[in-house]
Design an enzyme around this catalytic site. Structure first.
Site, PDB file in Angstrom:
ATOM      1  N   HIS A 153       1.106  -1.643   0.156  1.00  0.00           N
ATOM      2  CA  HIS A 153      -0.200   0.042   0.074  1.00  0.00           C
ATOM      3  C   HIS A 153       0.700   1.224  -0.428  1.00  0.00           C
ATOM      4  O   HIS A 153      -0.358   2.299   0.244  1.00  0.00           O
ATOM      5  CB  HIS A 153      -0.758  -0.179   1.394  1.00  0.00           C
ATOM      6  CG  HIS A 153      -2.312   0.587   0.967  1.00  0.00           C
ATOM      7  ND1 HIS A 153      -2.508   1.420   2.016  1.00  0.00           N
ATOM      8  CD2 HIS A 153      -3.351   0.582   0.177  1.00  0.00           C
ATOM      9  CE1 HIS A 153      -3.620   2.100   1.648  1.00  0.00           C
ATOM     10  NE2 HIS A 153      -3.629   1.473   0.128  1.00  0.00           N
ATOM     11  N   LYS A 190       2.863   4.243  -1.093  1.00  0.00           N
ATOM     12  CA  LYS A 190       2.781   5.527  -2.411  1.00  0.00           C
ATOM     13  C   LYS A 190       4.159   6.131  -2.223  1.00  0.00           C
ATOM     14  O   LYS A 190       4.283   7.444  -1.664  1.00  0.00           O
ATOM     15  CB  LYS A 190       1.354   5.692  -2.216  1.00  0.00           C
ATOM     16  CG  LYS A 190       0.349   5.057  -2.879  1.00  0.00           C
ATOM     17  CD  LYS A 190      -0.621   5.866  -2.024  1.00  0.00           C
ATOM     18  CE  LYS A 190      -1.991   4.717  -2.075  1.00  0.00           C
ATOM     19  NZ  LYS A 190      -1.990   4.270  -0.725  1.00  0.00           N
ATOM     20  N   ASP A 231      16.815   9.379  -7.004  1.00  0.00           N
ATOM     21  CA  ASP A 231      18.263   9.782  -7.296  1.00  0.00           C
ATOM     22  C   ASP A 231      18.886   9.484  -6.365  1.00  0.00           C
ATOM     23  O   ASP A 231      20.108  10.309  -5.597  1.00  0.00           O
ATOM     24  CB  ASP A 231      18.763  11.319  -8.284  1.00  0.00           C
ATOM     25  CG  ASP A 231      18.053  11.399  -8.992  1.00  0.00           C
ATOM     26  OD1 ASP A 231      18.398  10.233 -10.103  1.00  0.00           O
ATOM     27  OD2 ASP A 231      18.964  12.587  -9.492  1.00  0.00           O
TER      28      ASP A 231
END
Ligand SMILES: *[C@@H]1O[C@H](CO)[C@@H](O)[C@H](O)[C@H]1NC(C)=O
Ligand SMILES: *[C@@H]1O[C@H](CO)[C@@H](O)[C@H](O)[C@H]1NC(C)=O
Ligand SMILES: *[C@@H]1O[C@H](CO)[C@@H](O)[C@H](O)[C@H]1NC(C)=O
Ligand SMILES: *[C@@H]1O[C@H](CO)[C@@H](O)[C@H](O)[C@H]1NC(C)=O
Ligand SMILES: [Zn+2]
Length: 232
Positions: free
Chosen positions: A164, A166, A171
């Site tokens: 779940h 996000k 870099d």
């Protein structure tokens, strides 16, 4: 005799305590000053640098990817997307800024524009790794197979629980974390937030978790296969 001595004692105590409190005051000032220089300003600098920006969705319109994230710009005179900067155009900016790596861990990826930005990053030599939820791979509009066929390595959990997260680390330097699913609905419908965090400490914690999941979700480390590997 006695009262005189008492008076002398009293005077001495008054003078001594005045001197002591003065000393304490100056020592306090000195250390407070040092402490302020050491922690106060540092803390302030950290606060200024940690959260670079917060982006909120929904946007009224979808930002034109060609306009914001391609060299040639948008050549479509009838373009139905917006050329005005908004939240999505900021996100485009962060993804296109990637020079070496994009570590993406997002529950649902159905937005073609964001998937295409990953593919373009991959094509310009950025190491793109994607972790997503196994049950979201085959949903309508899923971009996962497109990413895979473009040569991007995508790994998934193997459980009924949700992958779940996000977040994206760009870099290995800064983190984009929030509630933001990579879907059209999240861009123009939902209330979502995305915080850009530029702190090596926080970023390394997220990268550590990403590496852990990347290893755990390596098909080679799955049951049957690792058993086979042991026999070789
Ligand atoms: C990351 O984003 C989620 C969802 O908005 C939030 O709950 C969480 O606190 C964020 N983590 C950090 C470290 O900002
Ligand atoms: C993510 O997006 C999918 C597809 O739009 C939606 O079904 C799901 O509820 C969303 N999940 C979260 C946590 O936002
Ligand atoms: C993060 O910090 C580094 C080092 O100070 C800086 O070069 C970089 O531009 C910053 N990135 C963002 C997105 O704030
Ligand atoms: C394989 O995975 C299943 C489910 O995750 C687990 O119950 C089982 O013990 C594992 N077997 C081996 C040999 O690791
Ligand atoms: Zn356009």
């Amino acid at each position: 005799m006695l009262p005189k001595s008492n008076f002398a004692k009293g005077a001495l105590i008054v003078v001594a305590s005045a001197v002591t409190s003065e000393i304490v005051y100056w020592v306090y000032l000195l250390f407070w000053d040092k402490a302020w220089k050491k922690y106060g300003t540092k803390k302030q600098t950290q606060c200024d640098n940690v959260v670079t920006e917060v982006i909120f969705f929904p946007d009224d319109k979808i930002a034109c990817k060609a306009h914001f994230a391609s060299e040639d710009g948008c050549e479509n005179k009838m373009c139905r997307f917006t050329h005005e900067a908004n939240s999505l155009s900021r996100l485009y900016g962060y993804l296109t800024s990637a020079k070496t790596s994009l570590d993406v861990s997002v529950f649902v990826i159905t937005c073609t524009d964001l998937a295409d930005l990953l593919i373009e990053a991959h094509k310009r030599g950025v190491l793109v790794r994607v972790i997503t939820d196994d049950e979201q791979v085959d949903i309508t509009g899923s971009q996962i197979w497109k990413l895979r066929s473009a040569g991007i390595n995508v790994r998934t959990d193997q459980s009924s629980y949700n992958m779940h997260h996000k977040f994206v680390v760009v870099d290995k330097m800064f983190l984009l974390n929030g509630s933001f699913n990579w879907t059209r609905q999240a861009i123009t419908g939902n209330q979502e937030n995305l915080m850009i965090i530029n702190s090596s400490k926080i970023v390394s914690l997220y990268l550590g978790e990403f590496e852990k999941l990347w290893q755990n979700f390596d098909p080679k480390n799955r049951n049957g296969t690792s058993f086979q590997k042991r026999n070789f």
